[in-house]
Design a protein around this motif. Structure first.
Motif, short mmCIF file in Angstrom:
data_model
loop_
_atom_site.label_atom_id
_atom_site.label_comp_id
_atom_site.label_asym_id
_atom_site.label_seq_id
_atom_site.Cartn_x
_atom_site.Cartn_y
_atom_site.Cartn_z
N VAL A 16 31.10 114.60 -98.01
CA VAL A 16 30.61 113.22 -98.08
C VAL A 16 31.01 112.61 -99.41
O VAL A 16 31.08 113.31 -100.43
CB VAL A 16 29.06 113.18 -98.00
CG1 VAL A 16 28.56 111.81 -97.68
CG2 VAL A 16 28.55 114.18 -97.02
N ASP A 20 30.40 106.58 -98.63
CA ASP A 20 29.85 106.71 -97.27
C ASP A 20 28.41 106.21 -97.20
O ASP A 20 27.89 105.96 -96.13
CB ASP A 20 29.84 108.18 -96.82
CG ASP A 20 31.25 108.75 -96.70
OD1 ASP A 20 32.14 108.01 -96.27
OD2 ASP A 20 31.43 109.94 -97.04
N LEU A 21 27.77 106.14 -98.38
CA LEU A 21 26.35 105.79 -98.41
C LEU A 21 26.16 104.62 -99.36
O LEU A 21 25.69 104.79 -100.49
CB LEU A 21 25.53 106.99 -98.88
CG LEU A 21 25.64 108.19 -97.93
CD1 LEU A 21 25.98 109.45 -98.67
CD2 LEU A 21 24.36 108.33 -97.14
N SER A 23 24.05 102.39 -99.74
CA SER A 23 22.73 102.07 -100.31
C SER A 23 22.24 103.17 -101.27
O SER A 23 21.12 103.10 -101.77
CB SER A 23 21.72 101.87 -99.19
OG SER A 23 21.65 103.06 -98.45
N TRP A 24 23.05 104.16 -101.51
CA TRP A 24 22.63 105.28 -102.38
C TRP A 24 22.63 104.81 -103.83
O TRP A 24 23.65 104.38 -104.34
CB TRP A 24 23.63 106.44 -102.20
CG TRP A 24 23.07 107.76 -102.62
CD1 TRP A 24 23.18 108.33 -103.85
CD2 TRP A 24 22.35 108.69 -101.81
NE1 TRP A 24 22.57 109.55 -103.84
CE2 TRP A 24 22.04 109.80 -102.61
CE3 TRP A 24 21.93 108.68 -100.46
CZ2 TRP A 24 21.34 110.89 -102.14
CZ3 TRP A 24 21.24 109.77 -100.00
CH2 TRP A 24 20.95 110.87 -100.82
N GLN A 365 16.05 113.97 -100.31
CA GLN A 365 17.46 113.63 -100.59
C GLN A 365 18.39 114.30 -99.55
O GLN A 365 19.30 113.67 -99.01
CB GLN A 365 17.80 114.13 -102.00
CG GLN A 365 19.17 113.72 -102.47
CD GLN A 365 19.59 114.45 -103.73
OE1 GLN A 365 19.30 115.63 -103.91
NE2 GLN A 365 20.31 113.75 -104.59
N ARG A 368 18.11 112.58 -96.19
CA ARG A 368 18.83 111.30 -96.16
C ARG A 368 20.33 111.55 -95.90
O ARG A 368 20.96 110.87 -95.09
CB ARG A 368 18.64 110.62 -97.51
CG ARG A 368 18.69 109.14 -97.51
CD ARG A 368 18.24 108.59 -98.85
NE ARG A 368 16.80 108.38 -98.91
CZ ARG A 368 16.17 107.35 -98.36
NH1 ARG A 368 16.85 106.42 -97.74
NH2 ARG A 368 14.87 107.22 -98.45
N LEU A 369 20.86 112.56 -96.59
CA LEU A 369 22.28 112.87 -96.41
C LEU A 369 22.54 113.40 -94.99
O LEU A 369 23.49 112.98 -94.32
CB LEU A 369 22.72 113.91 -97.45
CG LEU A 369 22.85 113.40 -98.89
CD1 LEU A 369 22.85 114.54 -99.88
CD2 LEU A 369 24.14 112.58 -99.04
N ALA A 372 22.32 110.69 -92.42
CA ALA A 372 23.46 109.77 -92.52
C ALA A 372 24.70 110.42 -91.89
O ALA A 372 25.48 109.77 -91.18
CB ALA A 372 23.74 109.41 -93.97
N ASN A 373 24.88 111.72 -92.13
CA ASN A 373 26.04 112.41 -91.54
C ASN A 373 25.93 112.48 -90.02
O ASN A 373 26.90 112.26 -89.30
CB ASN A 373 26.18 113.82 -92.15
CG ASN A 373 26.59 113.75 -93.60
OD1 ASN A 373 27.25 112.79 -94.02
ND2 ASN A 373 26.21 114.75 -94.40
N SER A 376 26.65 109.14 -88.53
CA SER A 376 28.08 108.80 -88.55
C SER A 376 28.85 109.49 -87.42
O SER A 376 29.95 109.07 -87.07
CB SER A 376 28.70 109.21 -89.90
OG SER A 376 28.95 110.60 -89.93
N LEU A 400 18.81 104.00 -91.39
CA LEU A 400 20.20 104.33 -91.03
C LEU A 400 20.57 103.82 -89.63
O LEU A 400 21.63 104.14 -89.10
CB LEU A 400 20.39 105.85 -91.07
CG LEU A 400 20.34 106.49 -92.46
CD1 LEU A 400 20.10 107.99 -92.36
CD2 LEU A 400 21.65 106.22 -93.20
#
Ligand SMILES: C[S@@+](CC[C@H](N)C(=O)[O-])C[C@H]1O[C@@H](n2cnc3c(N)ncnc32)[C@H](O)[C@@H]1O
Length: 432
Positions: A16, A20-21, A23-24, A365, A368-369, A372-373, A376, A400
């Motif tokens: 990642v 890709d994120l 809003s991070w 954290q 969230r990752l 998100a993955n 996607s 997301l």
């Protein structure tokens, strides 16, 4: 016929990136640094998880000793309570990693027996695997692994006795690969609900995140059969039974951080005997009628069912074998993958992603990752199923674009005053 062969239709996995994120709230350099730290911890957690299985195996297996089996949770309580209080505080705080603490005699005898065992061709394949993990480091290695595993178990068990489920403990513990047939009942129920909500939904491209393997679980330990994974087979069967897919269209891909899980799934289609043996962890009388119905039909759409002759202690459990059809087996694939730090390029656009008993291991954290993955890799309008009722999951998922559409708790067994429950949550990725 389509083949998923590791990555889907040429999609490759990649790490990642901050981009890709969007809003991070961090710079690219900081993002890469936290990712590197997550990867470092993931390697440690994978090693710790395998050591937990090593300890569970040594305490419970009957393949290398006739010493009585030791229940890990009871061993943890006895071990910690036998320590002088000053020592106990240091041990529970993680400061005391090795003896002077005295280990229980029954545990030491099992460790000796395990170390004396010579791997034989006809023996349980777990023995050479665990000897490989010890890698000649002998008893000091086993003692250190036992002490680390027992600390977590004591904290978990004593928390439960105080009615304080130590949810956060899982976010630091080793990655367990544990899996049981029972875990798929919630997925079956969720798919049945999904089928009612959207009767025309076709789920042909399916991703399973963390399918697991029953290498040496702490509870429900069974080493009658070589280690097996169940989830990809159970989900394939459920989708065919509900008419949500067809054998010629269905592709079930699994991602797991643990190479032992991935090796099992990658090797399965090439086996001469493509057999999965299913045994319920609880006695028939303890299981709900719905679960018994589920078990009765499980596997019938992916292969031939045969009876399983279970030894006396398991005679009251449900059991059967399924010889999986080659066409189904060949469309079940797997790749080693860290769902927190990796994703596919370009999106495989899965119709359905299933992730049970895995999100519990992730802090906010990591969640969230991971979400998100997953998002996607889903197609717009595709679904995510999981069984984690933590409120922050719903919030993060909504941000997301993965909106929760259904959630339920289901009962697997009435138990003796302590029912065995599971749950499911269905999210839909926004889109047409
Ligand atoms: C407890 S098992 C659950 C197995 C199965 N889903 C079930 O419900 O029975 C969790 C699985 O997730 C895998 N896992 C843990 N962290 C992961 C990560 N970051 N990426 C991919 N797989 C992971 C573990 O290796 C393990 O196989």
């Amino acid at each position: 016929m389509l083949c998923l062969c590791g990555s889907l239709h040429g999609q490759t996995k990649r790490r990642v990136r901050a981009a890709d994120l969007p809003s991070w709230p961090t710079t690219e350099v900081e993002f890469d640094r936290s990712l590197a730290e997550i990867e470092r911890q993931a390697n440690e957690r994978l090693r710790d998880g395998e050591n937990d299985h090593l300890v569970a195996y040594i305490l419970q297996s009957s393949q290398f000793t006739s010493e009585p089996k030791i229940e890990p949770a009871i061993s943890a309580l006895e071990f910690v309570r036998s320590m002088p209080s000053g020592q106990r505080a240091g041990y529970l705080a993680g400061r005391l990693q090795t003896p002077p603490v005295r280990l229980p005699g029954d545990v030491l005898r099992r460790m000796d027996a395990f170390l004396r065992t010579k791997p034989r061709d006809d023996a349980d394949e777990r023995i050479p695997y665990f000897h490989g993990l010890v890698a000649g480091r002998g008893k000091p290695y086993l003692i250190a692994a036992y002490m680390r595993t027992m600390r977590f178990l004591y904290q978990k068990e004593s928390g439960q006795q105080l009615n304080r489920p130590p949810v956060d403990l899982y976010q630091e513990r080793g990655y367990a690969s544990d899996t049981q047939v029972e875990a798929n009942f919630a997925v079956w129920t969720a798919l049945s609900v999904l089928h009612l909500i959207e009767p025309r939904l076709a789920a042909n491209r399916i991703l399973i995140v963390g399918p697991g393997l029953d290498l040496a679980p702490r509870t429900g330990f069974l080493d009658l059969f070589p280690p097996q994974s169940y989830q990809p087979f159970a989900i394939a069967d459920a989708l065919l039974a509900l008419g949500m897919s067809a054998p010629e269209r269905m592709l079930v891909h699994s991602l797991d951080i643990n190479p032992v899980v991935v090796r099992f799934l990658q090797g399965f289609p090439g086996r001469n005997k493509k057999t999965i043996s299913l045994v319920s962890g609880l006695r028939r009388v303890q299981l709900s009628g719905d679960f018994q119905d589920y078990f009765r039909n499980l596997g019938r759409k992916i292969g031939e069912e045969t009876a399983l002759d279970l030894p006396a202690p398991l005679a009251s459990h449900l059991g059967k074998s399924i010889v999986v059809r080659p066409d189904v087996a060949h469309n079940i694939t797997a790749e080693q993958f860290n769902i927190v730090t990796e994703r596919y390029d370009t999106s495989p656009a899965y119709d359905l992603v299933v992730a049970t008993n895995i999100l519990v291991y992730f802090n906010e954290q990591e969640l969230r990752l991971a979400l998100a993955n997953i998002s996607s890799m889903l197609r717009p309008g595709g679904y995510l199923l999981h069984n984690e009722l933590r409120p922050e999951i719903e919030t993060i998922a909504r941000e997301l674009g993965l909106v929760a559409v259904q959630a339920r708790t289901i009962q697997i067994s009435a138990g003796a005053g302590k029912p065995l429950l599971d749950s499911f949550v269905i999210h839909r990725r926004a889109g047409p």
